[in-house]
Design a protein around this motif. Structure first.
Motif, mmCIF file in Angstrom:
data_model
loop_
_atom_site.group_PDB
_atom_site.id
_atom_site.type_symbol
_atom_site.label_atom_id
_atom_site.label_comp_id
_atom_site.label_asym_id
_atom_site.label_seq_id
_atom_site.Cartn_x
_atom_site.Cartn_y
_atom_site.Cartn_z
ATOM 1 N N GLY A 5 9.018 119.866 -49.634
ATOM 2 C CA GLY A 5 8.756 120.943 -50.571
ATOM 3 C C GLY A 5 7.409 121.566 -50.278
ATOM 4 O O GLY A 5 6.815 121.360 -49.216
ATOM 5 N N ARG A 6 6.924 122.340 -51.236
ATOM 6 C CA ARG A 6 5.570 122.893 -51.140
ATOM 7 C C ARG A 6 4.613 121.843 -51.685
ATOM 8 O O ARG A 6 4.607 121.559 -52.873
ATOM 9 C CB ARG A 6 5.478 124.204 -51.908
ATOM 10 C CG ARG A 6 6.235 125.355 -51.221
ATOM 11 C CD ARG A 6 6.066 126.654 -51.971
ATOM 12 N NE ARG A 6 6.859 126.679 -53.196
ATOM 13 C CZ ARG A 6 6.640 127.495 -54.222
ATOM 14 N NH1 ARG A 6 5.622 128.336 -54.180
ATOM 15 N NH2 ARG A 6 7.421 127.462 -55.278
ATOM 16 N N ILE A 7 3.818 121.289 -50.811
ATOM 17 C CA ILE A 7 2.974 120.146 -51.143
ATOM 18 C C ILE A 7 1.590 120.637 -51.569
ATOM 19 O O ILE A 7 0.923 121.385 -50.847
ATOM 20 C CB ILE A 7 2.853 119.193 -49.950
ATOM 21 C CG1 ILE A 7 4.254 118.714 -49.538
ATOM 22 C CG2 ILE A 7 1.964 118.009 -50.281
ATOM 23 C CD1 ILE A 7 4.275 118.010 -48.217
ATOM 24 N N VAL A 8 1.168 120.186 -52.757
ATOM 25 C CA VAL A 8 -0.161 120.557 -53.252
ATOM 26 C C VAL A 8 -1.133 119.458 -52.859
ATOM 27 O O VAL A 8 -1.078 118.337 -53.378
ATOM 28 C CB VAL A 8 -0.145 120.765 -54.773
ATOM 29 C CG1 VAL A 8 -1.537 121.206 -55.248
ATOM 30 C CG2 VAL A 8 0.893 121.812 -55.161
ATOM 31 N N PRO A 15 3.699 124.038 -47.046
ATOM 32 C CA PRO A 15 5.082 123.558 -46.911
ATOM 33 C C PRO A 15 5.111 122.337 -46.011
ATOM 34 O O PRO A 15 4.403 122.279 -44.996
ATOM 35 C CB PRO A 15 5.798 124.751 -46.258
ATOM 36 C CG PRO A 15 4.721 125.480 -45.509
ATOM 37 C CD PRO A 15 3.456 125.293 -46.294
ATOM 38 N N GLY A 16 5.908 121.364 -46.388
ATOM 39 C CA GLY A 16 5.958 120.172 -45.560
ATOM 40 C C GLY A 16 6.706 119.050 -46.226
ATOM 41 O O GLY A 16 7.548 119.277 -47.097
ATOM 42 N N HIS A 17 6.386 117.816 -45.829
ATOM 43 C CA HIS A 17 7.057 116.662 -46.410
ATOM 44 C C HIS A 17 6.073 115.514 -46.572
ATOM 45 O O HIS A 17 5.060 115.418 -45.865
ATOM 46 C CB HIS A 17 8.249 116.226 -45.544
ATOM 47 C CG HIS A 17 7.871 115.755 -44.186
ATOM 48 N ND1 HIS A 17 7.907 116.574 -43.070
ATOM 49 C CD2 HIS A 17 7.448 114.533 -43.740
ATOM 50 C CE1 HIS A 17 7.531 115.895 -42.016
ATOM 51 N NE2 HIS A 17 7.243 114.646 -42.385
ATOM 52 N N VAL A 18 6.398 114.651 -47.534
ATOM 53 C CA VAL A 18 5.644 113.430 -47.778
ATOM 54 C C VAL A 18 6.519 112.263 -47.334
ATOM 55 O O VAL A 18 7.659 112.135 -47.765
ATOM 56 C CB VAL A 18 5.287 113.275 -49.267
ATOM 57 C CG1 VAL A 18 4.480 111.999 -49.503
ATOM 58 C CG2 VAL A 18 4.528 114.500 -49.771
ATOM 59 N N ILE A 39 5.616 119.747 -54.836
ATOM 60 C CA ILE A 39 5.307 118.323 -54.886
ATOM 61 C C ILE A 39 3.826 118.164 -55.213
ATOM 62 O O ILE A 39 2.960 118.670 -54.488
ATOM 63 C CB ILE A 39 5.605 117.623 -53.545
ATOM 64 C CG1 ILE A 39 6.946 118.110 -52.955
ATOM 65 C CG2 ILE A 39 5.585 116.119 -53.712
ATOM 66 C CD1 ILE A 39 8.135 117.843 -53.821
ATOM 67 N N VAL A 40 3.538 117.472 -56.315
ATOM 68 C CA VAL A 40 2.150 117.264 -56.738
ATOM 69 C C VAL A 40 1.901 115.776 -56.945
ATOM 70 O O VAL A 40 2.836 115.005 -57.178
ATOM 71 C CB VAL A 40 1.840 118.040 -58.042
ATOM 72 C CG1 VAL A 40 2.126 119.528 -57.867
ATOM 73 C CG2 VAL A 40 2.622 117.483 -59.231
ATOM 74 N N VAL A 346 7.897 115.868 -58.650
ATOM 75 C CA VAL A 346 8.617 116.994 -58.071
ATOM 76 C C VAL A 346 8.832 118.016 -59.181
ATOM 77 O O VAL A 346 9.471 117.725 -60.199
ATOM 78 C CB VAL A 346 9.966 116.555 -57.473
ATOM 79 C CG1 VAL A 346 10.698 117.758 -56.875
ATOM 80 C CG2 VAL A 346 9.755 115.473 -56.420
ATOM 81 N N LEU A 347 8.285 119.219 -58.979
ATOM 82 C CA LEU A 347 8.388 120.302 -59.944
ATOM 83 C C LEU A 347 9.285 121.400 -59.392
ATOM 84 O O LEU A 347 9.360 121.592 -58.173
ATOM 85 C CB LEU A 347 7.003 120.885 -60.243
ATOM 86 C CG LEU A 347 5.921 119.923 -60.735
ATOM 87 C CD1 LEU A 347 4.570 120.627 -60.755
ATOM 88 C CD2 LEU A 347 6.260 119.376 -62.106
ATOM 89 N N ASP A 348 9.919 122.139 -60.283
ATOM 90 C CA ASP A 348 10.661 123.314 -59.819
ATOM 91 C C ASP A 348 9.708 124.497 -59.705
ATOM 92 O O ASP A 348 8.489 124.367 -59.918
ATOM 93 C CB ASP A 348 11.852 123.614 -60.733
ATOM 94 C CG ASP A 348 11.453 124.019 -62.147
ATOM 95 O OD1 ASP A 348 10.282 124.394 -62.383
ATOM 96 O OD2 ASP A 348 12.337 123.968 -63.041
ATOM 97 N N ALA A 349 10.237 125.654 -59.376
ATOM 98 C CA ALA A 349 9.386 126.832 -59.163
ATOM 99 C C ALA A 349 8.661 127.265 -60.432
ATOM 100 O O ALA A 349 7.642 127.959 -60.373
ATOM 101 C CB ALA A 349 10.227 127.984 -58.620
ATOM 102 N N GLU A 350 9.164 126.838 -61.594
ATOM 103 C CA GLU A 350 8.523 127.161 -62.881
ATOM 104 C C GLU A 350 7.587 126.047 -63.327
ATOM 105 O O GLU A 350 7.130 126.042 -64.469
ATOM 106 C CB GLU A 350 9.601 127.405 -63.947
ATOM 107 C CG GLU A 350 10.599 128.498 -63.595
ATOM 108 C CD GLU A 350 9.915 129.830 -63.385
ATOM 109 O OE1 GLU A 350 8.995 130.148 -64.169
ATOM 110 O OE2 GLU A 350 10.298 130.545 -62.441
#
Length: 363
Positions: A5-8, A15-18, A39-40, A346-350
């Motif tokens: 996802g978009r990783i903070v 963008p990437g992966h954990v 992803i936070v 894991v959060l959605d776009a909102e």
């Protein structure tokens, strides 16, 4: 296990992966082929009194587990259990009761919001239990807690406050400045004695004035980390944004200050022996209408902070990285970095919670 996802990460959204192995993050890598999930790191709440119908304020272990589980469902993977002003016997009993929960990492520790607070700025704290700071009481609690006592809120203008703050600092306990009618000079003296946190900035404090800056400006103009209740009730969004920018993401920490009514229907509740009425998510003391904690969760605090104009990466730092550092846990949690514990949301776009992971396991 790989989560994309978009990783903070600190200072950036990429963008990437954990990559996770067991309870640990082993790699964070960029990868443009991701979806809309955000992803936070798991949220870290320094100041919470309860939630989901359960309270931390009575020292009840079952209730404490229930409150921690409720907030875990909203992304809080690390939290302090905050009590309110209480008789010493309750403080002592709660410390002993919660010690096993700290050892089991259900809680990161205990925070005493009182009883060493200003009567003029006690807010929803029970005035019956307020008293001057006592090094004797603190000595017993810290010894009994064996590391579980992590933070104590003190009004720095009270007799004995400087000695109490210095004692806390010497024993590795955070001294927070709050519920205070202190002048600017008194607040600065509390910070000089060892205060490092401002308890819910603005709330329960003498308000700023251009000829008497008071504790708010004293805290903002210092190295202290300032707690902010981002529920749009305790703080106007404009004031939230101002304080967040003035302190910066490294010195601002989002908190919930949540009570047991969080996630529950409107109605009548109790806090520190006082009746609280919750209506339209606002909690107030029945006797005088004072705001009595919040019905906030950390995911909502994050959404409100971003909506107030704070960049997502900064807001996440305020919800996770900075409070983890305050607790001295930044080598374990608070960021998505290799070697840290696999606590993430894991959060959605909102920015609404889809899934929560703690120690590499979905909850």
């Amino acid at each position: 296990m790989r989560i994309s996802g978009r990783i903070v990460r600190p200072g950036a959204v990429v963008p990437g992966h954990v990559e996770i192995d067991g309870p640990t993050i082993i790699d964070v890598a960029e990868n443009n082929r991701v979806g809309d999930d955000i992803i936070v790191p798991g949220f870290v709440d320094l100041h919470c009194h309860g939630g989901g119908g359960h309270t931390f304020t009575t020292g009840d272990v079952t209730a404490a587990r229930g409150a921690a589980d409720f907030h875990l469902g909203h992304g809080t993977t690390t939290m302090l259990a905050s009590l309110v002003s209480s008789p010493f016997e309750l403080m002592r009993d709660a410390t002993a009761a919660y010690l096993p929960l700290v050892r089991d990492r259900v809680l990161a520790g205990v925070h005493y919001e009182g009883p060493y607070l200003s009567g003029a700025r006690c807010g929803a704290q029970n005035p019956e239990f307020l008293r001057d700071p006592s090094v004797a009481e603190l000595t017993e609690l810290v010894k009994l807690g064996e590391g579980a006592v992590r933070m104590v809120t003190v009004a720095p203008e009270l007799p004995g406050a400087a000695e109490a703050i210095a004692f806390l600092r010497a024993h590795g306990v955070l001294a927070a400045i709050g519920h205070t009618d202190a002048t600017y000079e008194q607040a600065k003296a509390g910070l000089a004695a060892g205060g490092t946190v401002g308890t819910h900035l603005f709330n329960g404090m003498r308000p700023p004035h251009h000829r008497e800056p008071g504790p708010v400006i004293g805290l903002l103009d210092s190295a202290a980390v300032c707690e902010l209740i981002a529920d749009n009730i305790h703080l106007h969004p404009g004031m939230l944004a101002f304080a967040a920018r003035a302190a910066g993401p490294d010195r601002a920490a989002l908190i919930t200050d949540a009570m047991d009514a969080t996630g529950m229907p409107d109605g009548t509740y109790e806090l520190g022996g006082q009746e609280v009425v919750v209506a339209d998510r606002v909690a107030r003391l029945a006797r005088n209408g004072s705001i009595a904690g919040s019905t906030l969760t950390m995911d909502a605090a994050l959404r409100n902070t971003v909506a107030a104009g704070i960049p997502l990466a900064d807001a996440v730092a305020m919800a996770s990285t900075t409070p983890a550092r305050v607790l001295g846990l930044d080598d374990e949690v608070g960021a998505l970095e290799a070697g840290l514990r696999a606590d993430l949301v894991v959060l959605d776009a909102e920015l609404r919670v889809k899934r929560v992971m703690r120690s590499g396991a979905w909850v």
